[in-house]
Motif scaffolding. Structure first.
Motif, PDB file in Angstrom:
ATOM      1  N   ILE A  13       0.954  -1.306   0.085  1.00  0.00           N
ATOM      2  CA  ILE A  13      -0.225   0.051  -0.090  1.00  0.00           C
ATOM      3  C   ILE A  13       0.905   1.078   0.183  1.00  0.00           C
ATOM      4  O   ILE A  13       0.646   2.290  -0.739  1.00  0.00           O
ATOM      5  N   HIS A  14       2.020   1.213   0.906  1.00  0.00           N
ATOM      6  CA  HIS A  14       2.882   2.289   0.833  1.00  0.00           C
ATOM      7  C   HIS A  14       3.372   2.684  -0.412  1.00  0.00           C
ATOM      8  O   HIS A  14       3.845   3.540  -0.897  1.00  0.00           O
ATOM      9  N   GLY A  15       3.822   1.293  -1.362  1.00  0.00           N
ATOM     10  CA  GLY A  15       4.492   1.449  -2.522  1.00  0.00           C
ATOM     11  C   GLY A  15       3.477   2.169  -3.307  1.00  0.00           C
ATOM     12  O   GLY A  15       4.120   3.073  -4.181  1.00  0.00           O
ATOM     13  N   ILE A  16       2.450   1.768  -3.427  1.00  0.00           N
ATOM     14  CA  ILE A  16       1.338   2.278  -4.334  1.00  0.00           C
ATOM     15  C   ILE A  16       1.120   3.899  -4.144  1.00  0.00           C
ATOM     16  O   ILE A  16       1.146   4.624  -5.034  1.00  0.00           O
ATOM     17  N   ALA A  17       1.207   3.982  -2.803  1.00  0.00           N
ATOM     18  CA  ALA A  17       1.036   5.317  -2.650  1.00  0.00           C
ATOM     19  C   ALA A  17       2.072   6.387  -3.072  1.00  0.00           C
ATOM     20  O   ALA A  17       1.766   7.484  -3.254  1.00  0.00           O
ATOM     21  N   ASP A  18       3.420   5.694  -2.756  1.00  0.00           N
ATOM     22  CA  ASP A  18       4.509   6.623  -3.537  1.00  0.00           C
ATOM     23  C   ASP A  18       4.383   6.906  -4.723  1.00  0.00           C
ATOM     24  O   ASP A  18       4.933   7.937  -5.280  1.00  0.00           O
ATOM     25  N   LEU A  19       4.139   5.916  -5.585  1.00  0.00           N
ATOM     26  CA  LEU A  19       3.627   6.369  -6.903  1.00  0.00           C
ATOM     27  C   LEU A  19       2.889   7.141  -7.318  1.00  0.00           C
ATOM     28  O   LEU A  19       2.886   8.090  -8.038  1.00  0.00           O
TER      29      LEU A  19
ATOM     30  N   ASN B 218      -2.690  16.728  -4.376  1.00  0.00           N
ATOM     31  CA  ASN B 218      -3.454  17.496  -4.004  1.00  0.00           C
ATOM     32  C   ASN B 218      -4.282  16.738  -2.852  1.00  0.00           C
ATOM     33  O   ASN B 218      -4.882  17.166  -1.780  1.00  0.00           O
ATOM     34  N   TYR B 219      -4.310  15.377  -2.927  1.00  0.00           N
ATOM     35  CA  TYR B 219      -4.952  14.612  -2.018  1.00  0.00           C
ATOM     36  C   TYR B 219      -4.207  14.105  -0.700  1.00  0.00           C
ATOM     37  O   TYR B 219      -4.737  13.356   0.014  1.00  0.00           O
ATOM     38  N   GLU B 220      -3.158  14.424  -0.972  1.00  0.00           N
ATOM     39  CA  GLU B 220      -1.890  14.072   0.039  1.00  0.00           C
ATOM     40  C   GLU B 220      -2.180  12.508   0.551  1.00  0.00           C
ATOM     41  O   GLU B 220      -2.295  11.999   1.380  1.00  0.00           O
ATOM     42  N   ILE B 221      -2.120  11.702  -0.746  1.00  0.00           N
ATOM     43  CA  ILE B 221      -2.014  10.368  -0.814  1.00  0.00           C
ATOM     44  C   ILE B 221      -1.310   9.488   0.313  1.00  0.00           C
ATOM     45  O   ILE B 221      -1.740   8.547   0.895  1.00  0.00           O
ATOM     46  N   LYS B 222      -0.190  10.028   0.411  1.00  0.00           N
ATOM     47  CA  LYS B 222       0.824   9.219   1.276  1.00  0.00           C
ATOM     48  C   LYS B 222       0.361   9.421   2.837  1.00  0.00           C
ATOM     49  O   LYS B 222       0.346   8.639   3.532  1.00  0.00           O
ATOM     50  N   SER B 223      -0.170  10.529   3.232  1.00  0.00           N
ATOM     51  CA  SER B 223      -0.697  10.869   4.443  1.00  0.00           C
ATOM     52  C   SER B 223      -2.068   9.885   4.717  1.00  0.00           C
ATOM     53  O   SER B 223      -2.177   9.263   5.793  1.00  0.00           O
TER      54      SER B 223
ATOM     55  N   GLU C  68      -0.879   6.363   5.061  1.00  0.00           N
ATOM     56  CA  GLU C  68      -0.184   6.263   6.442  1.00  0.00           C
ATOM     57  C   GLU C  68      -1.475   6.257   7.462  1.00  0.00           C
ATOM     58  O   GLU C  68      -1.457   5.240   8.502  1.00  0.00           O
ATOM     59  N   GLU C  69      -2.581   6.798   7.217  1.00  0.00           N
ATOM     60  CA  GLU C  69      -3.617   6.852   8.167  1.00  0.00           C
ATOM     61  C   GLU C  69      -4.361   5.448   8.116  1.00  0.00           C
ATOM     62  O   GLU C  69      -4.523   4.849   9.163  1.00  0.00           O
ATOM     63  N   PHE C  70      -4.571   4.872   6.976  1.00  0.00           N
ATOM     64  CA  PHE C  70      -5.152   3.729   6.755  1.00  0.00           C
ATOM     65  C   PHE C  70      -4.308   2.483   7.361  1.00  0.00           C
ATOM     66  O   PHE C  70      -4.874   1.412   7.882  1.00  0.00           O
ATOM     67  N   THR C  71      -3.058   2.767   7.146  1.00  0.00           N
ATOM     68  CA  THR C  71      -2.458   1.607   7.557  1.00  0.00           C
ATOM     69  C   THR C  71      -2.121   1.355   9.080  1.00  0.00           C
ATOM     70  O   THR C  71      -2.014   0.292   9.608  1.00  0.00           O
ATOM     71  N   LYS C  72      -2.230   2.527   9.495  1.00  0.00           N
ATOM     72  CA  LYS C  72      -2.096   2.749  10.967  1.00  0.00           C
ATOM     73  C   LYS C  72      -3.228   2.027  11.860  1.00  0.00           C
ATOM     74  O   LYS C  72      -3.223   1.421  12.804  1.00  0.00           O
ATOM     75  N   ALA C  73      -4.329   2.334  11.061  1.00  0.00           N
ATOM     76  CA  ALA C  73      -5.785   1.756  11.480  1.00  0.00           C
ATOM     77  C   ALA C  73      -5.634   0.143  11.094  1.00  0.00           C
ATOM     78  O   ALA C  73      -6.177  -0.465  12.216  1.00  0.00           O
ATOM     79  N   LEU C  74      -5.129  -0.310  10.279  1.00  0.00           N
ATOM     80  CA  LEU C  74      -4.943  -1.825  10.235  1.00  0.00           C
ATOM     81  C   LEU C  74      -4.081  -2.351  11.195  1.00  0.00           C
ATOM     82  O   LEU C  74      -4.394  -3.440  11.713  1.00  0.00           O
ATOM     83  N   GLU C  75      -2.957  -1.514  11.581  1.00  0.00           N
ATOM     84  CA  GLU C  75      -2.016  -2.093  12.496  1.00  0.00           C
ATOM     85  C   GLU C  75      -2.902  -2.061  13.890  1.00  0.00           C
ATOM     86  O   GLU C  75      -2.569  -3.093  14.844  1.00  0.00           O
ATOM     87  N   ALA C  76      -3.640  -1.068  14.161  1.00  0.00           N
ATOM     88  CA  ALA C  76      -4.379  -1.004  15.489  1.00  0.00           C
ATOM     89  C   ALA C  76      -5.273  -2.149  15.622  1.00  0.00           C
ATOM     90  O   ALA C  76      -5.404  -2.787  16.829  1.00  0.00           O
ATOM     91  N   GLU C  77      -5.680  -2.570  14.379  1.00  0.00           N
ATOM     92  CA  GLU C  77      -6.609  -3.679  14.782  1.00  0.00           C
ATOM     93  C   GLU C  77      -6.054  -5.080  14.951  1.00  0.00           C
ATOM     94  O   GLU C  77      -6.650  -6.181  15.477  1.00  0.00           O
ATOM     95  N   LEU C  78      -4.609  -5.090  15.047  1.00  0.00           N
ATOM     96  CA  LEU C  78      -3.972  -6.371  15.214  1.00  0.00           C
ATOM     97  C   LEU C  78      -3.738  -6.341  16.830  1.00  0.00           C
ATOM     98  O   LEU C  78      -3.185  -7.390  17.515  1.00  0.00           O
ATOM     99  N   ASP C  79      -3.758  -5.324  17.614  1.00  0.00           N
ATOM    100  CA  ASP C  79      -3.693  -5.292  19.050  1.00  0.00           C
ATOM    101  C   ASP C  79      -4.997  -5.213  19.734  1.00  0.00           C
ATOM    102  O   ASP C  79      -5.755  -4.057  19.938  1.00  0.00           O
ATOM    103  N   PHE C  80      -5.438  -6.412  20.288  1.00  0.00           N
ATOM    104  CA  PHE C  80      -6.667  -6.336  20.965  1.00  0.00           C
ATOM    105  C   PHE C  80      -6.647  -5.779  22.381  1.00  0.00           C
ATOM    106  O   PHE C  80      -8.104  -5.561  22.747  1.00  0.00           O
ATOM    107  N   THR C  81      -5.705  -5.414  22.881  1.00  0.00           N
ATOM    108  CA  THR C  81      -5.664  -4.519  24.112  1.00  0.00           C
ATOM    109  C   THR C  81      -6.397  -3.344  24.077  1.00  0.00           C
ATOM    110  O   THR C  81      -6.865  -2.560  24.572  1.00  0.00           O
TER     111      THR C  81
END
Length: 548
Positions: A156-162, A171-176, A179-192
């Motif tokens: 996802i980060h690679g596609i965003a870099d392109l 214009n839409y700050e795709i990298k940001s 980053e926001e989406f991937t952090k949300a995905l990572e947060a889903e992995l921590d059940f605490t």
């Protein structure tokens, strides 16, 4: 290019993109470059995400919370994505559970149902009984999902870099956004984290002046057994709320009145979360709301939550009132107050867009208006006017849409205005006087006293500065950068024109009085220089398009 590397997951993604017919990515993958990024049609995008697997389904669900980025067709299509996949076999799940427990499995639980009661992209849930006899639900992370998520996040980060190299991406700050989406995905992995959110939500809803807290249940967390990959919580015995069977002989209640009471309970509970607590369950779809056997309502799955600060809560409350009043001008003003960006906005155009949108609802009765749809349209108008709103506005809109859709499906006789009007009245009273009116009144009285004592001195100082000519004004006017650059260009061209004319005149004077070969050569050099500068000046003027 990263997508052409011989990695199995990357090859699989390429095959899915090509199979589903996304022309832009086909050109990008095969040729190495393409025109401006173009999303596939909504249905094609949904099929791509489903084929890519559970992680991308979760990504699609997150994208459905961003109407500030996608139009209504994409939001509607992605909102139908279901986070349900076949469960993993019990033998694999048992290994995960044993690794997460401090004590042997047999000493911790007396029974565990090996058949999952629910399965999603990140985890699946089993029913179990603790050694002390309490019924619990075990939410277990799918084996290997953390590795899959890590690989997909890198892609996802690679596609965003392109995409970020294009004007669209900037214009839409795709990298940001990536980053926001991937952090949300990572947060889903921590059940605490989810367990912490569940505890906070239960505490917030344990008291209320709008509804009876005993009628709403949020599961208790067993922190002794909960880890980042295993969450153990109270078992709540019930059915999804839309599957509940209400009968007149059950508990002696009238089914219509019971449905109306539950609808009111849900609206008041979620309005408290949104406009008072500032911390809300952001995914109230029918599968996350259960009707328990004892007649209470349970709120499940706190993996997706949103937060609103007090200032945003106040603006959104006023926005609801502006929508009820069909006040386009007020909607525009409140949108600008919400905005993250400070780019110039044409206010008249923004007001015109809101007026055109709200005009559709002029002839409708208030109970016929779909308020969540209006909220989505408000966010899309902001996007069309290049106004960047905070990302939590998408979660806010999705929560209202899910809540209203659920309520209308559960209670077809729903009158949205009747449900929210007393709540809005109470919210505006709270904004005016606070939770402690006497204290607010005393604070206002002290402020007025301070103002009355300071005003004469400040007026005297202002008059003194005016009469002594020491008063200074600091003005900041936006939008003058373009005018300044235009004036600079005009001044530079005028200077070059004067220089060219001077060179030509000097060369002519020298040529008419040239008596030596050196003076003739100097005259020719000046003529050549003047000709080159004049030619450059003509070309630059023509290329600027401002000859007229």
């Amino acid at each position: 290019m990263f997508l052409t590397q011989t990695v199995p997951r990357q090859r699989e993604i390429i095959e899915v993109l090509l199979r589903n017919g996304w022309d832009y990515m086909r050109r990008l993958i095969t040729v190495g470059k393409a025109d401006e990024p173009q999303l596939p049609p909504p249905a094609v995008l949904k099929n791509i995400l489903v084929d890519l697997g559970p992680v991308y389904v979760k990504l699609g669900q997150l994208m459905s919370t961003r109407p500030d980025l996608l139009n209504a067709a994409y939001i509607e299509e992605l909102s139908t994505l279901q986070d349900e996949v076949p469960p993993v076999s019990w033998t694999e799940v048992e290994v995960i559970i044993r690794k997460q427990l401090k004590r042997p499995l047999e000493e911790t639980f007396t029974t565990i149902n090996p058949i999952a009661v629910a399965a999603g992209s990140i985890a699946q849930t089993h029913r179990a009984t603790l050694a002390d006899g309490r019924e619990v639900a075990l939410k277990v992370q799918r084996p290997g999902i953390d590795i899959t998520v890590a690989q997909d996040i890198a892609l996802i980060h690679g596609i965003a870099d392109l995409v970020a190299r294009t004007e669209f991406g900037q214009n839409y700050e795709i990298k940001s956004i990536a980053e926001e989406f991937t952090k949300a995905l990572e947060a889903e992995l921590d059940f605490t984290r989810e367990a912490t959110h569940t505890d906070q939500l239960r505490r917030n809803l344990s008291t209320s002046r709008w509804f009876d807290p005993t009628q709403l249940v949020v599961a208790e967390i067993n922190w002794d057994l909960t880890t980042s990959k295993l969450m153990v919580m109270e078992w709540l015995d019930g059915v999804p709320i839309l599957s509940a069977n209400f009968s007149s002989d059950k508990n002696g209640k009238d089914p219509v009145q019971e449905r109306k009471a539950i609808t009111t309970l849900l609206f008041r509970a979620f309005f408290q979360q949104l406009y008072i607590d500032g911390f809300f369950h952001a995914d109230p779809h029918p599968g996350n709301l259960f009707y328990l056997r004892d007649g209470r309502v349970a709120l499940l799955d706190c993996g997706m939550v949103g937060r609103l600060d007090p200032r945003t809560q106040q603006i959104l409350t006023q926005m609801l009132l502006a929508i009820v009043d069909l006040d386009a001008q007020r909607c525009a003003q409140l949108t600008l107050q919400l905005a993250d960006s400070t780019e110039p906005v044409i206010l008249s155009r923004l007001e015109s867009d809101y007026d055109r949108m709200l005009r559709k609802y002029h002839n409708l009765n208030l109970e016929e208006i779909n308020f969540s749809q209006i909220i989505y349209e408000v966010l899309q108008i902001a996007r069309n006017n290049k106004i960047r709103l905070p990302s939590n506005m998408g979660l806010y809109a999705k929560t209202l849409a899910n809540l209203e859709g659920l309520a209308r499906g559960f209670n077809p006789e729903l009158n949205f205005i009747d449900e929210i009007q007393p709540l809005l009245t109470d919210l505006f009273r709270k904004q005016l006087f606070g939770d402690h009116p006497v204290r607010s009144l005393l604070r206002t009285a002290l402020d007025l006293k301070s103002l009355s004592l300071q005003s004469p001195r400040q007026i005297e100082l202002l008059l003194d500065r005016v009469t002594s000519e020491t008063l200074q004004w600091n003005l900041s006017v936006r939008g003058l950068d373009g005018l300044r650059r235009t004036m600079d260009d005009a001044a530079n061209r005028l200077s070059f024109s004067i220089l060219v004319g001077s060179l030509i005149m000097g060369a002519a004077i020298i040529s008419s009085n040239a008596r030596t070969a050196q003076l003739s050569f100097l005259s020719n050099v000046l003529f050549a220089t003047a000709s080159l500068l004049g030619l450059w000046l003509i070309i630059s003027t023509l290329r600027s398009g401002r000859l007229r």
